[in-house]
Design an enzyme around this catalytic site. Structure first.
Site, PDB file in Angstrom:
ATOM      1  N   GLY A  36       1.151  -1.422   0.019  1.00 53.33           N
ATOM      2  CA  GLY A  36       0.065   0.061   0.189  1.00 53.33           C
ATOM      3  C   GLY A  36       1.146   1.118  -0.263  1.00 53.33           C
ATOM      4  O   GLY A  36       2.162   1.353   0.827  1.00 53.33           O
ATOM      5  N   ASN A 111      -5.924  -5.306   7.351  1.00 50.24           N
ATOM      6  CA  ASN A 111      -6.034  -5.653   5.915  1.00 50.24           C
ATOM      7  C   ASN A 111      -6.810  -7.163   5.618  1.00 50.24           C
ATOM      8  O   ASN A 111      -6.753  -7.236   5.619  1.00 50.24           O
ATOM      9  CB  ASN A 111      -4.834  -6.317   5.455  1.00 50.24           C
ATOM     10  CG  ASN A 111      -4.063  -7.031   4.636  1.00 50.24           C
ATOM     11  OD1 ASN A 111      -3.694  -7.904   4.139  1.00 50.24           O
ATOM     12  ND2 ASN A 111      -4.664  -6.399   3.585  1.00 50.24           N
ATOM     13  N   GLY A 112      -7.345  -6.164   4.798  1.00 55.35           N
ATOM     14  CA  GLY A 112      -8.792  -6.568   4.191  1.00 55.35           C
ATOM     15  C   GLY A 112      -9.709  -6.138   3.543  1.00 55.35           C
ATOM     16  O   GLY A 112      -9.599  -4.225   3.057  1.00 55.35           O
ATOM     17  N   TYR A 252       0.974 -12.489  -7.419  1.00 55.64           N
ATOM     18  CA  TYR A 252       1.301 -10.835  -7.881  1.00 55.64           C
ATOM     19  C   TYR A 252       1.884 -10.371  -6.344  1.00 55.64           C
ATOM     20  O   TYR A 252       3.192  -9.470  -6.000  1.00 55.64           O
ATOM     21  CB  TYR A 252       0.707  -9.819  -8.351  1.00 55.64           C
ATOM     22  CG  TYR A 252       0.831  -8.309  -8.020  1.00 55.64           C
ATOM     23  CD1 TYR A 252       1.551  -8.574  -9.037  1.00 55.64           C
ATOM     24  CD2 TYR A 252      -0.096  -7.933  -7.090  1.00 55.64           C
ATOM     25  CE1 TYR A 252       1.938  -6.748  -9.191  1.00 55.64           C
ATOM     26  CE2 TYR A 252       0.593  -6.507  -7.113  1.00 55.64           C
ATOM     27  CZ  TYR A 252       1.167  -5.603  -8.275  1.00 55.64           C
ATOM     28  OH  TYR A 252       1.398  -5.256  -8.548  1.00 55.64           O
ATOM     29  N   CYS A 392     -12.285  -8.730  -7.395  1.00 55.50           N
ATOM     30  CA  CYS A 392     -12.074  -9.547  -5.739  1.00 55.50           C
ATOM     31  C   CYS A 392     -12.322  -8.692  -4.808  1.00 55.50           C
ATOM     32  O   CYS A 392     -12.120  -6.896  -4.656  1.00 55.50           O
ATOM     33  CB  CYS A 392     -10.023  -9.336  -5.358  1.00 55.50           C
ATOM     34  SG  CYS A 392      -9.858  -9.517  -3.741  1.00 55.50           S
ATOM     35  N   CYS A 443      -8.280 -19.688  -2.143  1.00 55.05           N
ATOM     36  CA  CYS A 443      -8.532 -18.370  -2.741  1.00 55.05           C
ATOM     37  C   CYS A 443      -8.693 -18.229  -4.597  1.00 55.05           C
ATOM     38  O   CYS A 443      -7.537 -17.392  -4.512  1.00 55.05           O
ATOM     39  CB  CYS A 443      -9.779 -17.231  -1.860  1.00 55.05           C
ATOM     40  SG  CYS A 443     -10.590 -16.258  -3.025  1.00 55.05           S
ATOM     41  N   CYS A 446     -11.094 -14.187  -8.123  1.00 55.60           N
ATOM     42  CA  CYS A 446     -10.251 -13.761  -9.203  1.00 55.60           C
ATOM     43  C   CYS A 446     -10.058 -14.501 -10.317  1.00 55.60           C
ATOM     44  O   CYS A 446     -10.474 -13.669 -11.558  1.00 55.60           O
ATOM     45  CB  CYS A 446      -9.257 -12.873  -9.033  1.00 55.60           C
ATOM     46  SG  CYS A 446      -7.981 -13.994  -8.162  1.00 55.60           S
TER      47      CYS A 446
HETATM   48  P1  AMP Z   1      -2.886  -3.556 -17.133  1.00 54.47           P
HETATM   49  O1  AMP Z   1      -1.998  -2.504 -17.601  1.00 54.47           O
HETATM   50  O2  AMP Z   1      -4.203  -3.008 -16.133  1.00 54.47           O
HETATM   51  O3  AMP Z   1      -3.205  -5.327 -17.663  1.00 54.47           O
HETATM   52  O4  AMP Z   1      -2.219  -4.198 -15.291  1.00 54.47           O
HETATM   53  C1  AMP Z   1      -1.195  -4.799 -15.399  1.00 54.47           C
HETATM   54  C2  AMP Z   1      -0.301  -4.949 -14.576  1.00 54.47           C
HETATM   55  O5  AMP Z   1      -0.967  -4.458 -13.410  1.00 54.47           O
HETATM   56  C3  AMP Z   1       0.717  -5.985 -14.528  1.00 54.47           C
HETATM   57  O6  AMP Z   1       2.085  -5.925 -15.396  1.00 54.47           O
HETATM   58  C4  AMP Z   1       0.945  -6.532 -13.430  1.00 54.47           C
HETATM   59  O7  AMP Z   1       1.830  -7.065 -12.208  1.00 54.47           O
HETATM   60  C5  AMP Z   1      -0.443  -4.993 -12.079  1.00 54.47           C
HETATM   61  N1  AMP Z   1      -1.051  -5.494 -11.411  1.00 54.47           N
HETATM   62  C6  AMP Z   1      -1.717  -6.804 -11.477  1.00 54.47           C
HETATM   63  N2  AMP Z   1      -2.625  -6.435 -10.468  1.00 54.47           N
HETATM   64  C7  AMP Z   1      -2.281  -6.137  -9.145  1.00 54.47           C
HETATM   65  C8  AMP Z   1      -2.788  -4.936  -8.750  1.00 54.47           C
HETATM   66  N3  AMP Z   1      -3.689  -5.565  -7.679  1.00 54.47           N
HETATM   67  N4  AMP Z   1      -2.593  -3.991  -8.397  1.00 54.47           N
HETATM   68  C9  AMP Z   1      -1.503  -3.193  -8.926  1.00 54.47           C
HETATM   69  N5  AMP Z   1      -0.680  -3.534 -10.115  1.00 54.47           N
HETATM   70  C10 AMP Z   1      -1.317  -5.773 -10.596  1.00 54.47           C
END
Ligand code: AMP
Length: 475
Positions: A36, A111-112, A252, A392, A443, A446
């Protein structure tokens, strides 16, 4: 479309019974900054009074002045890092929340995300509660203030029995610290020891930084009570259910050097890459990662496929994650600010690019273009998780369903959109196999849309707005 309520990605950290409690908490939050980046805060206890410092901004900025720690005295402290998509009035939502009530002071860091927050809030408001924030977390405080029993632990337990969803919570009073992980165990939480004191952290990487000894993970449904005599109690006050830790933490969210849900994240990500190579081999000259999130999987892919791994994209580490930029225009721009290709690695090559996930598709599209412009002959995109098709509701910030590219597009359509020569996602079975899911049911809402904690039914909800909004996201 922005959500009308905060979606939270967060990290929590607490120290109990250590002379440097707030300094250590600052360091712990620093290690959890990836969870965060919007705001952060620390509440300390000197045994008689709670003290708080919290602001919008990164940990290093908010706590960049040593003078601040003089205002955070005491042997116990809890801290929080938070990212939310909430708009204007975010300052008031910075955690930990601290209140004075009839039984003293209490602070809480969460957190959550709760799924029955609106329902409980409406109920509490009907009984006269006045909310100061728009955070789910405040509901917990109001709930525990309504119970009459003298025991703080009992009041917390009663309050938590009413809430549904994902929570790792740290409570701090003048004399005690209490940590709780929800019965599903959605988010990670671990226990450490430092001298005579106890440490609780969202991820073990935060224990490493302060050289605390990793004791164990706090179990799903477990409550750890740190007492003034230095002892801790472990309680399991909730009905036992099959835990469902969040598989996206492995994909991730968690830091690769952390140990969560019984495994090291880095090795798990490497295994995702290996499995991806087994599922989607391609004749290529070089494997590169979208840094940093794609690196371990790319190394695993390269090893398994027998193709050299190179750093074909270099990241500017002084730029925040593109994802934290709230405006769409900035997000498009963000990839260029953050990443630059190494032409000498890519020119004339057939390149496999590994990332952990595609959300809206914006990043992949920019990256494919960038790699091609740097002279790549072919660009093959490989994703170390299945298509992210569902939002999510348990604490990871994802856009609503409409914005998730794979909710409405086939893999071939996505491939065309991102302009890759080929696109392959890790299969759901491959993902589960790689994280060793024979022992744990994760879980994976997503990816699969099966939500382990159900939302309240429309009939239960006095305020229809939120439910309708959430329903629309499912549709
Ligand atoms: P996008 O451009 O929207 O397709 O975002 C894809 C990128 O966002 C990837 O490189 C992921 O590593 C990253 N990513 C995926 N989920 C999250 C998340 N919840 N928060 C921040 N980054 C994310």
């Amino acid at each position: 479309m922005k959500l009308s309520r905060p979606q939270e990605e967060c990290g929590v950290f607490g120290v109990y019974n250590h002379p440097e409690a707030s300094n250590l908490t600052y360091l712990g939050l620093y290690a959890l900054q990836h969870r965060g980046q919007e705001s952060c805060g620390i509440v300390s206890s000197d045994g008689a009074t709670l003290h708080a410092h919290k602001r919008m901004g990164l940990v290093a900025d908010v706590f960049g002045n040593q003078e601040i720690f003089k205002k955070l005295p005491g042997r116990s402290a809890i801290g929080h890092v938070r990212y939310s998509t909430a708009g204007a009035s975010v300052e008031k939502n910075v955690q930990p929340i601290m209140v004075d009530y009839s039984r003293g002071s209490i602070a809480v860091a969460h957190n959550g995300n709760l799924v029955n927050a609106q329902l409980l809030k409406a109920e509490l408001e009907a009984y006269g509660s006045i909310f100061q924030t728009t955070m789910d977390t405040e509901i917990i405080i109001h709930l525990l203030a309504t119970y009459k029993t003298n025991s703080l632990v009992d009041r917390i337990v009663e309050a938590l029995k009413r809430i549904k969803g994902a929570y790792c919570l740290l409570f701090l009073t003048e004399s005690r610290m209490i940590a709780v992980r929800d019965p599903n165990g959605f988010r990670p939480l671990c226990l450490g020891k430092l001298g005579n004191g106890w440490v609780v952290a969202s991820e073990s990487c935060a224990l490493d930084l302060i050289e605390a000894q990793f004791v164990r993970e706090i179990e799903p449904g477990e409550m750890i009570v740190c007492n003034a005599d230095g002892s801790i109690e472990s309680l399991f006050p909730f009905k036992k259910i099959e835990p469902t830790p969040c598989i996206f933490e492995f994909v991730y969210f968690a830091r690769p050097d952390s140990y969560i849900f019984g495994k090291n994240v880095y090795l798990t990500r490497k295994e995702l890459g290996r499995q991806l190579a087994r599922e989607y081999q391609v004749d290529a000259d070089v494997v590169i990662a979208v840094p940093d999130s794609g690196v371990p999987a790319a190394m695993g892919y390269a090893e398994e496929a027998g193709i050299p791994f190179e750093l074909g994209l270099i990241r500017n580490h002084y730029v925040g994650r593109t994802f934290i930029e709230p405006a769409q225009a900035i997000r498009h721009f963000g990839v260029k600010i953050k990443l630059n290709p190494v032409r000498e690695i890519l020119e004339g090559k057939r390149v496999v690019v590994i990332d952990d996930s595609i959300v809206r598709g914006t990043t992949s599209r920019k990256i494919v273009k960038m790699v091609r412009q740097a002279g790549a002959k072919e660009v093959h995109m490989r994703i170390s998780s299945p298509p992210t098709s569902f939002p999510c509701y348990y604490g990871i910030d994802t856009p609503n369903r409409k914005e998730l590219i794979s909710s409405s597009h086939s893999i071939e359509e996505i491939r065309r959109y991102i302009t890759a020569d080929s696109l392959g996602y890790l299969s759901e079975e491959g993902l589960l196999k790689s994280v060793g899911s024979t022992k744990t049911s994760f879980c994976k809402a997503c990816f699969a849309g099966d939500y382990p904690v159900a939302f309240p039914k429309p009939a239960d909800l006095p305020q229809m707005g939120l439910f309708e909004e959430e329903q629309k996201k499912h549709d």
